[in-house]
Design a protein around this motif. Structure first.
Motif, mmCIF file in Angstrom:
data_model
loop_
_atom_site.group_PDB
_atom_site.id
_atom_site.type_symbol
_atom_site.label_atom_id
_atom_site.label_comp_id
_atom_site.label_asym_id
_atom_site.label_seq_id
_atom_site.Cartn_x
_atom_site.Cartn_y
_atom_site.Cartn_z
ATOM 1 N N GLU A 204 0.815 -1.213 0.000
ATOM 2 C CA GLU A 204 0.000 0.000 0.000
ATOM 3 C C GLU A 204 0.852 1.268 0.000
ATOM 4 O O GLU A 204 0.387 2.325 -0.371
ATOM 5 C CB GLU A 204 -0.915 0.025 1.235
ATOM 6 N N SER A 205 2.094 1.152 0.455
ATOM 7 C CA SER A 205 2.912 2.350 0.580
ATOM 8 C C SER A 205 3.461 2.828 -0.764
ATOM 9 O O SER A 205 3.927 3.951 -0.877
ATOM 10 C CB SER A 205 4.073 2.095 1.546
ATOM 11 N N ILE A 206 3.423 1.967 -1.791
ATOM 12 C CA ILE A 206 3.933 2.334 -3.109
ATOM 13 C C ILE A 206 2.787 2.886 -3.951
ATOM 14 O O ILE A 206 1.717 2.288 -4.024
ATOM 15 C CB ILE A 206 4.557 1.123 -3.822
ATOM 16 N N GLN A 207 3.023 4.029 -4.582
ATOM 17 C CA GLN A 207 1.980 4.671 -5.376
ATOM 18 C C GLN A 207 2.522 5.053 -6.744
ATOM 19 O O GLN A 207 3.715 5.271 -6.916
ATOM 20 C CB GLN A 207 1.475 5.937 -4.662
ATOM 21 N N MET A 208 1.622 5.115 -7.726
ATOM 22 C CA MET A 208 1.964 5.603 -9.056
ATOM 23 C C MET A 208 1.425 7.022 -9.174
ATOM 24 O O MET A 208 0.249 7.265 -8.881
ATOM 25 C CB MET A 208 1.352 4.725 -10.136
ATOM 26 N N LYS A 209 2.271 7.929 -9.608
ATOM 27 C CA LYS A 209 1.870 9.330 -9.744
ATOM 28 C C LYS A 209 1.879 9.703 -11.222
ATOM 29 O O LYS A 209 2.910 9.606 -11.891
ATOM 30 C CB LYS A 209 2.810 10.233 -8.957
ATOM 31 N N PHE A 210 0.724 10.119 -11.723
ATOM 32 C CA PHE A 210 0.575 10.507 -13.123
ATOM 33 C C PHE A 210 0.440 12.024 -13.213
ATOM 34 O O PHE A 210 -0.470 12.604 -12.616
ATOM 35 C CB PHE A 210 -0.663 9.848 -13.736
ATOM 36 N N GLU A 211 1.335 12.653 -13.954
ATOM 37 C CA GLU A 211 1.290 14.107 -14.149
ATOM 38 C C GLU A 211 1.273 14.420 -15.635
ATOM 39 O O GLU A 211 1.882 13.717 -16.438
ATOM 40 C CB GLU A 211 2.504 14.770 -13.493
ATOM 41 N N GLY A 212 0.571 15.498 -16.002
ATOM 42 C CA GLY A 212 0.518 15.918 -17.406
ATOM 43 C C GLY A 212 -0.903 16.031 -17.894
ATOM 44 O O GLY A 212 -1.782 16.540 -17.199
ATOM 45 N N ASP A 213 -1.136 15.552 -19.113
ATOM 46 C CA ASP A 213 -2.455 15.657 -19.739
ATOM 47 C C ASP A 213 -2.808 14.304 -20.350
ATOM 48 O O ASP A 213 -2.202 13.878 -21.325
ATOM 49 C CB ASP A 213 -2.417 16.745 -20.822
ATOM 50 N N GLY A 214 -3.770 13.613 -19.765
ATOM 51 C CA GLY A 214 -4.132 12.288 -20.269
ATOM 52 C C GLY A 214 -5.163 11.634 -19.369
ATOM 53 O O GLY A 214 -5.987 12.311 -18.755
ATOM 54 N N PHE A 215 -5.118 10.309 -19.281
ATOM 55 C CA PHE A 215 -6.076 9.593 -18.453
ATOM 56 C C PHE A 215 -5.433 8.340 -17.884
ATOM 57 O O PHE A 215 -4.437 7.824 -18.403
ATOM 58 C CB PHE A 215 -7.322 9.211 -19.265
ATOM 59 N N VAL A 216 -6.017 7.837 -16.799
ATOM 60 C CA VAL A 216 -5.581 6.591 -16.193
ATOM 61 C C VAL A 216 -6.828 5.797 -15.809
ATOM 62 O O VAL A 216 -7.817 6.357 -15.343
ATOM 63 C CB VAL A 216 -4.651 6.832 -14.987
ATOM 64 N N VAL A 217 -6.788 4.480 -16.054
ATOM 65 C CA VAL A 217 -7.926 3.597 -15.767
ATOM 66 C C VAL A 217 -7.595 2.738 -14.554
ATOM 67 O O VAL A 217 -6.535 2.095 -14.506
ATOM 68 C CB VAL A 217 -8.234 2.678 -16.974
ATOM 69 N N VAL A 218 -8.493 2.733 -13.575
ATOM 70 C CA VAL A 218 -8.301 1.920 -12.378
ATOM 71 C C VAL A 218 -9.488 0.971 -12.204
ATOM 72 O O VAL A 218 -10.561 1.175 -12.779
ATOM 73 C CB VAL A 218 -8.130 2.786 -11.112
ATOM 74 N N GLN A 219 -9.279 -0.073 -11.416
ATOM 75 C CA GLN A 219 -10.333 -1.040 -11.137
ATOM 76 C C GLN A 219 -10.534 -1.147 -9.621
ATOM 77 O O GLN A 219 -9.593 -0.895 -8.858
ATOM 78 C CB GLN A 219 -9.971 -2.411 -11.713
ATOM 79 N N PRO A 220 -11.729 -1.526 -9.174
ATOM 80 C CA PRO A 220 -11.991 -1.622 -7.737
ATOM 81 C C PRO A 220 -11.506 -2.950 -7.159
ATOM 82 O O PRO A 220 -12.258 -3.709 -6.539
ATOM 83 C CB PRO A 220 -13.524 -1.502 -7.668
#
Length: 230
Positions: A204-220
């Motif tokens: 849980e301590s590791i995260q992905m950080k997305f910066e800029g202009d676009g999109f990211v898809v996540v699932q529950p």
């Protein structure tokens, strides 16, 4: 009562041609491929087919030594098979929801575990996220898909797409991240607060950080990727 008769069951679940082209959603969790020549699919995803179709495991040198080397590093998660011939091919992956994307000279990154199938016209490459290879079981890898053609990806339950805009980054859990637009380059960060809260060594301590202009898809859902070599 005819409600639960075999005839009614067949009527409700029978395969139906929708005339949508190469890729069709036969059901929300089953992909139908109207195969006329060749398609790439996740190894082991075939559940049924008819016609004359030949299946081949991805050759060790089929895409050059570079890809083979990266593939060896990522374990079995990126194993692909080539289906060649004419007929109807049905693909599924652990009952996950199937999403069809029509790329129009686009680039998209897909988590290696969530790529189900793609057209022969799509150029692809495996990308191993080396920075966190030692931080997560088996590391984390993704597949870069580029070009014009259909790509089928999978998601546990309903996916959520988050817009990334300048000045408003999106942070995700790597195990819940399905795909992101090709112009984004995620960075990895460790949240010290979460690490303290969940205990040392928690993913849980590791995260992905997305910066800029676009999109990211996540699932529950959090997929835990285990490396069979460990």
């Amino acid at each position: 009562m005819t409600r639960y008769s075999i005839d009614e069951f067949i009527k409700q679940t029978e395969q139906e041609d929708k005339g949508e082209g190469l890729f069709e959603l036969e059901s929300p969790r089953i992909l139908e491929v109207n195969l006329e020549s060749q398609v790439w699919a996740k190894a082991g995803s075939m559940i049924a087919y008819n016609g004359r179709i030949k299946f081949e495991r991805e050759g060790i040198l089929e895409h050059g030594l570079g890809k083979s080397f990266k593939k060896a590093l990522t374990g079995e998660g990126t194993s692909l098979m080539k289906a060649t011939g004419q007929g109807k091919l049905y693909l599924a992956d652990e009952g996950k929801k199937v999403i069809i994307l029509q790329l129009q000279n686009d680039v998209i990154f897909v988590n290696g575990n969530d790529l189900l199938a793609f057209e022969q016209s799509i150029q692809w490459d495996i990308k191993l996220m080396k920075r966190i290879a030692g931080m997560m079981a088996g590391g984390l890898f993704n597949v870069r898909c580029e070009g014009t053609g259909m790509v089928a990806i999978t998601s546990h339950y309903e996916p959520l797409t988050l817009k990334v805009t300048p000045g408003r980054p999106v942070i995700t859990d790597p195990n819940a991240t399905v795909a992101w637009s090709g112009n984004l380059q995620p960075e990895f960060q460790t949240d010290i607060t979460l690490k303290t809260f969940f205990g040392r060594g928690s993913g849980e301590s590791i995260q992905m950080k997305f910066e800029g202009d676009g999109f990211v898809v996540v699932q529950p859902y959090e997929e835990v990727h285990m490396n069979p070599n460990r």
